[in-house]
Structure formats: C-alpha cells, structure tokens
Write a protein that holds these residues in place. Structure first.
Motif, PDB file in Angstrom:
ATOM      1  N   ARG A  31      -0.109  -5.169 -12.875  1.00 31.58           N
ATOM      2  CA  ARG A  31      -0.811  -4.182 -13.005  1.00 31.58           C
ATOM      3  C   ARG A  31       0.384  -2.867 -12.697  1.00 31.58           C
ATOM      4  NH1 ARG A  31      -5.597  -2.319 -13.700  1.00 31.58           N
ATOM      5  NH2 ARG A  31      -4.573  -0.306 -14.574  1.00 31.58           N
ATOM      6  N   VAL A  32       1.378  -2.835 -12.064  1.00 34.26           N
ATOM      7  CA  VAL A  32       2.311  -2.425 -12.112  1.00 34.26           C
ATOM      8  C   VAL A  32       3.132  -2.173 -12.956  1.00 34.26           C
ATOM      9  CG1 VAL A  32       4.848  -2.081 -10.181  1.00 34.26           C
ATOM     10  CG2 VAL A  32       3.019  -2.839  -9.283  1.00 34.26           C
ATOM     11  N   GLY A  33       4.111  -3.324 -13.220  1.00 30.97           N
ATOM     12  CA  GLY A  33       4.102  -2.539 -15.308  1.00 30.97           C
ATOM     13  C   GLY A  33       3.718  -1.961 -16.502  1.00 30.97           C
ATOM     14  N   GLU A  34       2.184  -1.986 -15.827  1.00 31.02           N
ATOM     15  CA  GLU A  34       1.447  -1.610 -16.729  1.00 31.02           C
ATOM     16  C   GLU A  34       0.924  -0.337 -16.590  1.00 31.02           C
ATOM     17  OE1 GLU A  34      -0.922  -5.267 -17.958  1.00 31.02           O
ATOM     18  OE2 GLU A  34      -2.040  -3.909 -16.356  1.00 31.02           O
ATOM     19  N   GLY A  35       0.484   0.562 -18.105  1.00 29.23           N
ATOM     20  CA  GLY A  35       0.018   2.043 -17.741  1.00 29.23           C
ATOM     21  C   GLY A  35      -1.630   2.260 -17.542  1.00 29.23           C
ATOM     22  N   ASP A  36      -2.240   3.157 -17.096  1.00 33.94           N
ATOM     23  CA  ASP A  36      -3.612   3.426 -16.409  1.00 33.94           C
ATOM     24  C   ASP A  36      -4.956   3.262 -17.943  1.00 33.94           C
ATOM     25  OD1 ASP A  36      -3.264   2.395 -13.268  1.00 33.94           O
ATOM     26  OD2 ASP A  36      -2.489   5.175 -13.058  1.00 33.94           O
ATOM     27  N   LEU A  61     -11.203 -17.606  -0.035  1.00 31.72           N
ATOM     28  CA  LEU A  61     -11.077 -16.544   0.551  1.00 31.72           C
ATOM     29  C   LEU A  61      -9.948 -15.934  -0.464  1.00 31.72           C
ATOM     30  CD1 LEU A  61     -11.460 -13.320   0.799  1.00 31.72           C
ATOM     31  CD2 LEU A  61     -11.436 -14.267   3.276  1.00 31.72           C
ATOM     32  N   SER A  62      -8.975 -16.776   0.207  1.00 30.15           N
ATOM     33  CA  SER A  62      -7.369 -17.314  -0.070  1.00 30.15           C
ATOM     34  C   SER A  62      -7.319 -17.538  -1.751  1.00 30.15           C
ATOM     35  CB  SER A  62      -6.899 -18.473   0.060  1.00 30.15           C
ATOM     36  OG  SER A  62      -6.957 -18.990   2.242  1.00 30.15           O
ATOM     37  N   ILE A  63      -8.451 -17.998  -2.096  1.00 31.54           N
ATOM     38  CA  ILE A  63      -7.846 -17.637  -3.888  1.00 31.54           C
ATOM     39  C   ILE A  63      -8.282 -17.059  -4.286  1.00 31.54           C
ATOM     40  CG2 ILE A  63      -8.954 -18.584  -6.129  1.00 31.54           C
ATOM     41  CD1 ILE A  63      -6.851 -20.605  -4.999  1.00 31.54           C
ATOM     42  N   ALA A  64      -9.390 -15.905  -4.393  1.00 25.63           N
ATOM     43  CA  ALA A  64      -9.574 -14.952  -3.953  1.00 25.63           C
ATOM     44  C   ALA A  64      -8.363 -13.653  -4.298  1.00 25.63           C
ATOM     45  CB  ALA A  64     -10.731 -13.523  -3.283  1.00 25.63           C
ATOM     46  N   LEU A  65      -7.592 -13.918  -2.584  1.00 30.34           N
ATOM     47  CA  LEU A  65      -6.330 -12.581  -2.120  1.00 30.34           C
ATOM     48  C   LEU A  65      -5.053 -12.926  -3.428  1.00 30.34           C
ATOM     49  CD1 LEU A  65      -6.464 -13.284   1.945  1.00 30.34           C
ATOM     50  CD2 LEU A  65      -7.019 -11.502   0.261  1.00 30.34           C
ATOM     51  N   VAL A  66      -5.094 -14.315  -3.620  1.00 30.73           N
ATOM     52  CA  VAL A  66      -4.002 -14.857  -4.635  1.00 30.73           C
ATOM     53  C   VAL A  66      -4.848 -14.070  -5.905  1.00 30.73           C
ATOM     54  CG1 VAL A  66      -3.440 -16.025  -6.247  1.00 30.73           C
ATOM     55  CG2 VAL A  66      -3.964 -17.139  -4.020  1.00 30.73           C
ATOM     56  N   THR A  67      -5.748 -14.315  -6.345  1.00 31.93           N
ATOM     57  CA  THR A  67      -6.256 -13.313  -7.792  1.00 31.93           C
ATOM     58  C   THR A  67      -5.943 -11.930  -7.317  1.00 31.93           C
ATOM     59  OG1 THR A  67      -8.347 -14.367  -7.959  1.00 31.93           O
ATOM     60  CG2 THR A  67      -8.158 -12.176  -8.905  1.00 31.93           C
ATOM     61  N   GLY A  68      -6.260 -10.750  -6.405  1.00 30.47           N
ATOM     62  CA  GLY A  68      -5.332  -9.456  -6.202  1.00 30.47           C
ATOM     63  C   GLY A  68      -4.727  -9.689  -5.912  1.00 30.47           C
ATOM     64  N   ALA A  69      -3.378 -10.559  -5.652  1.00 27.97           N
ATOM     65  CA  ALA A  69      -2.190 -10.163  -5.534  1.00 27.97           C
ATOM     66  C   ALA A  69      -1.457 -10.412  -6.588  1.00 27.97           C
ATOM     67  CB  ALA A  69      -1.414 -11.582  -4.287  1.00 27.97           C
ATOM     68  N   PHE A  70      -2.180 -11.298  -7.763  1.00 30.27           N
ATOM     69  CA  PHE A  70      -1.551 -11.360  -8.427  1.00 30.27           C
ATOM     70  C   PHE A  70      -2.108  -9.976  -9.594  1.00 30.27           C
ATOM     71  CE2 PHE A  70      -1.944 -12.608 -13.351  1.00 30.27           C
ATOM     72  CZ  PHE A  70      -1.209 -13.810 -13.438  1.00 30.27           C
ATOM     73  N   ALA A  71      -3.047  -9.675  -9.530  1.00 29.95           N
ATOM     74  CA  ALA A  71      -2.795  -8.683  -9.742  1.00 29.95           C
ATOM     75  C   ALA A  71      -2.370  -6.891  -9.904  1.00 29.95           C
ATOM     76  CB  ALA A  71      -5.138  -8.327  -9.878  1.00 29.95           C
ATOM     77  N   LEU A  72      -2.270  -6.765  -8.934  1.00 27.83           N
ATOM     78  CA  LEU A  72      -1.320  -5.692  -8.307  1.00 27.83           C
ATOM     79  C   LEU A  72      -0.405  -5.937  -9.013  1.00 27.83           C
ATOM     80  CD1 LEU A  72      -0.869  -3.177  -6.388  1.00 27.83           C
ATOM     81  CD2 LEU A  72      -0.823  -4.699  -5.102  1.00 27.83           C
ATOM     82  N   TRP A  73       1.012  -7.853  -8.545  1.00 23.76           N
ATOM     83  CA  TRP A  73       1.950  -7.622  -9.567  1.00 23.76           C
ATOM     84  C   TRP A  73       1.965  -7.477 -11.079  1.00 23.76           C
ATOM     85  CZ3 TRP A  73       3.679 -12.083 -12.297  1.00 23.76           C
ATOM     86  CH2 TRP A  73       4.706 -12.200 -12.449  1.00 23.76           C
ATOM     87  N   PHE A  75       0.678  -1.095  -0.167  1.00 22.22           N
ATOM     88  CA  PHE A  75      -0.128  -0.065   0.128  1.00 22.22           C
ATOM     89  C   PHE A  75       0.649   1.203  -0.177  1.00 22.22           C
ATOM     90  CE2 PHE A  75      -1.721   3.432   2.742  1.00 22.22           C
ATOM     91  CZ  PHE A  75      -3.114   3.893   2.006  1.00 22.22           C
ATOM     92  N   LEU A  76       1.918   1.772   0.805  1.00 23.53           N
ATOM     93  CA  LEU A  76       2.647   2.059   0.825  1.00 23.53           C
ATOM     94  C   LEU A  76       3.372   2.671  -0.364  1.00 23.53           C
ATOM     95  CD1 LEU A  76       4.635   1.809   4.305  1.00 23.53           C
ATOM     96  CD2 LEU A  76       2.611   3.837   3.596  1.00 23.53           C
ATOM     97  N   GLY A  77       3.836   1.521  -1.170  1.00 23.33           N
ATOM     98  CA  GLY A  77       4.506   2.089  -2.412  1.00 23.33           C
ATOM     99  C   GLY A  77       3.387   2.494  -3.695  1.00 23.33           C
ATOM    100  N   ARG A 125      -0.206   5.930  -8.261  1.00 22.89           N
ATOM    101  CA  ARG A 125      -1.529   5.476  -8.874  1.00 22.89           C
ATOM    102  C   ARG A 125      -2.729   5.152  -8.431  1.00 22.89           C
ATOM    103  NH1 ARG A 125       1.920   1.667 -12.651  1.00 22.89           N
ATOM    104  NH2 ARG A 125      -0.756   1.134 -13.609  1.00 22.89           N
ATOM    105  N   ARG A 126      -4.174   4.973  -9.204  1.00 22.65           N
ATOM    106  CA  ARG A 126      -5.170   5.233  -7.695  1.00 22.65           C
ATOM    107  C   ARG A 126      -5.719   3.442  -8.271  1.00 22.65           C
ATOM    108  NH1 ARG A 126      -9.441   9.817  -9.209  1.00 22.65           N
ATOM    109  NH2 ARG A 126      -8.316  11.048  -7.565  1.00 22.65           N
ATOM    110  N   SER A 127      -4.659   3.061  -9.637  1.00 20.17           N
ATOM    111  CA  SER A 127      -5.117   1.562  -9.764  1.00 20.17           C
ATOM    112  C   SER A 127      -4.721   1.034  -8.644  1.00 20.17           C
ATOM    113  CB  SER A 127      -5.086   1.185 -11.144  1.00 20.17           C
ATOM    114  OG  SER A 127      -3.261   1.080 -11.735  1.00 20.17           O
ATOM    115  N   LEU A 128      -3.079   0.900  -8.377  1.00 21.27           N
ATOM    116  CA  LEU A 128      -2.214   0.274  -7.347  1.00 21.27           C
ATOM    117  C   LEU A 128      -2.603   0.768  -6.322  1.00 21.27           C
ATOM    118  CD1 LEU A 128       1.005   0.624  -9.165  1.00 21.27           C
ATOM    119  CD2 LEU A 128      -0.693  -0.760  -9.903  1.00 21.27           C
ATOM    120  N   ILE A 129      -3.645   1.896  -5.726  1.00 24.01           N
ATOM    121  CA  ILE A 129      -4.024   1.505  -4.387  1.00 24.01           C
ATOM    122  C   ILE A 129      -5.378   1.030  -4.102  1.00 24.01           C
ATOM    123  CG2 ILE A 129      -4.513   3.830  -2.675  1.00 24.01           C
ATOM    124  CD1 ILE A 129      -2.914   6.055  -4.109  1.00 24.01           C
ATOM    125  N   ARG A 130      -6.007   1.099  -4.967  1.00 21.32           N
ATOM    126  CA  ARG A 130      -7.462   0.585  -5.378  1.00 21.32           C
ATOM    127  C   ARG A 130      -6.796  -1.082  -4.232  1.00 21.32           C
ATOM    128  NH1 ARG A 130      -9.461   4.030  -8.635  1.00 21.32           N
ATOM    129  NH2 ARG A 130      -8.991   2.722 -10.290  1.00 21.32           N
TER     130      ARG A 130
END
Length: 325
Positions: free
Chosen positions: A159-164, A145-157, A97-99, A105-110
């Motif tokens: 999206r860091v290298g993508e644009g908005d 829910l663990s699978i959902a968290l994996v999904t969120g972590a993967f999306a964050l990973w 979150f701090l990063g 970038r709002r997408s990464l913060i969300r």
C-alpha cells in the motif's frame, strides 16, 4: 499576529531534517515482512531443537529471572533468544508507524497500528503456549497469528506505493473470484499443515502432548489440499493468459506455482524421510513463502491510482505579495 493553530503530528515529522520519504517507509515495511517471516523460522528452530520449554514459564524465563541462566543450557538460550526477537519486531513496527504518520495517510497508519498491536498479542499467545506445556492447538494458533502478521506487513508494504482511491480491477470479476478461492485454499493448506504438525513427533519438548489425530490421515488431507491449490494455480495462469491480463498478474501466478512446486517437493521428501529437522524447518519457511506469493497474486489483480500531492510553497514564496490585477 502569528496563528496559534497546532500543527498535525504528520506535518511536524515531515518538517524534521530526516524526512520519511516513500522509499524509506517501503523499506521499513519490507523489513517488517521479512522479520515476521523470519520469526516463523526461529520459532520452528525452538520447536525442532526441543527448546519449547527452555524457559519454563512466562513472562519470566524462570520463576526468579527474566533471562536465561547457565543451568538451562542451550535450550534456554534458544527459547530466550526467540523471545528477544519480539523486541526487534516491535522496533520495526514502531518505525513503520512513525513513517506512516509522517506520510499522513490513514490507510497506512491503520495497517501499521494493526501490525504493531499484533506483535505483543503474538507474545501473549506464545506465553500461553509455554504455560499450557506446548499444547499443540495453542502452538498452531501461535503460527496462524504469525501468518496474519505476515498478511498485515505485506499489505503495508504494497500500500505504500499505492494511492488511497478505490481499487480498480484489472481482470474480469470471475477471475477475481477465482483468486479469492485460491487464497482460501492456500490458507486451508496452511491450516491443515498446522494440524499435521500437531500430530507429528516434533512437539518442542519431550513431555509435550500431541493432538491425538492419525498423522497419516491428516497428511493425506493436507496433500489433497495441496493438489487442489496447484490445480487452481494452473487454472488461474491459463485464465489470465486467455483474457490478456497484465504481465505482472501472470508473473505473480507463475511465481506462486514454482513456490508451490518447491514446497511440495520438500513436503514429500520430508514425509518419506521421517521428518528430518532441516527439512521441517525449510517446509515452515516454505509455508510462509507460499502465503506471501498467494497475497501477491490477489494484489496483482487490482490497482489503486496514485494521486500526486501538490508541492507546498516555500516560506519565501508564500510571503511574496500577490501583484494587483
């Protein structure tokens, strides 16, 4: 006169001596993904060692203590250790979150906030699991829910290298629709596996109830869905080759296929060898890897262009007078 305008938090963080560059945030997001997959395996260890009620209550470990006691033996240590891993996940999530905040970038913060909020939610469901004496349906929800968290972590990973900007499709619409079907079937395979687990012998404790369904019938449904998933994966590979899709997309589907093959082999061997603990744990890890590989396929079919951010002028440069025309 100096301006009294308050600087955004992202600008403040970015100005600190330790800068949150893209590579560091991407590394943190990857750590979050690995940790959320890892806690699935440690959760499996809790269940497979019959330590599900090693700490018989929640949020305390016993009625008098938040920590395990010597009288509770190894089962208490295993269950309490799994609970402590939640704090590791929270620490990584806060760092993400701090990063993301530093990047502004709002997408990464969300995404980082969603993952961070999901972790205590996972802890609450884990507590309900204990308080309901390892009800198999609640245990299954815990895994989903663990699978959902994996999904969120993967999306964050990713999206860091993508644009908005808006995603740009890399393949025709029918193939993107096929990818959605593939993802739906992949999740259905996982959900069916959860139900199979709830009907099997590894309940997490001697006195825990099962869901009452016939393990053989549910296992057959699970296997049928696996065959469907493999068929869709093969079809996706040929379709991508036919339209000359980007090599990364073809490679992602190939990786998914081989992960499915490995997972399927473990599944069949564990079934016909009466569910040995080591293979069951490997199968749970495999389910997380199949889902991660599925997400990689979906992600490979579109791209978000990166918009270069112009460098801010240095204070010395900004203070120089502009020559008159």
């Amino acid at each position: 006169m100096k301006s009294s305008k308050v600087r955004p938090a992202s600008a403040f963080l970015a100005s600190r001596p330790v800068r949150w560059c893209g590579s560091s945030l991407r590394g943190l997001a990857l750590a979050s993904l690995v940790a959320n997959i890892g806690i699935i395996v440690t959760g499996a260890a809790v269940r497979l060692t019959k330590s599900g009620l090693g700490c018989p209550t929640w949020p305390r470990c016993t009625d008098e203590s938040y920590t395990t006691t010597p009288e509770m033996g190894i089962n208490g240590v295993i269950e309490f250790g799994n609970r402590l891993l939640t704090f590791v996940l929270i620490a990584i999530a806060v760092a993400c979150f701090l990063g993301a905040l530093a990047r502004g970038r709002r997408s990464l913060i969300r995404l980082s906030v969603a993952v961070a909020l999901g972790i205590p939610g996972q802890g609450v469901i884990g507590g309900i699991t204990v308080l309901t004496n390892l009800n198999p349906w609640v245990v299954g929800l815990h895994f989903v829910l663990s699978i959902a968290l994996v999904t969120g972590a993967f999306a964050l990973w990713r999206r860091v290298g993508e644009g908005d900007g808006d995603p740009v499709p890399l393949v025709p619409a029918p193939l993107r629709q096929l990818a959605r079907v593939l993802a739906a079937v992949s999740f259905a395979v996982i959900a069916a596996g959860v139900v199979v687990t709830g009907s099997g012998p590894h309940s997490g404790d001697q006195g825990a109830k099962r869901n009452g369904l016939d393990p053989e019938q549910i296992s057959q449904v699970h296997a049928d869905l696996v065959f469907l998933l493999i068929g869709l994966t093969v079809a996706m590979w040929f379709a991508l080759r036919a339209v000359q899709a980007p090599a990364a997309a073809v490679r992602a589907v190939a990786v998914l296929f081989w992960v499915e093959m490995g997972q399927g082999l473990i599944g069949f061997v564990q079934y016909f060898t009466h569910l040995p603990v080591a293979l069951v744990a490997a199968h749970m890890l495999g389910s997380a890897l199949v889902w991660t590989a599925t997400l990689a396929v979906v992600w490979s079919l579109r791209a978000r262009p990166v918009t270069p951010v112009p460098a801010e002028p240095s204070p010395a440069t900004a203070s120089e007078p502009v020559p008159a025309a």
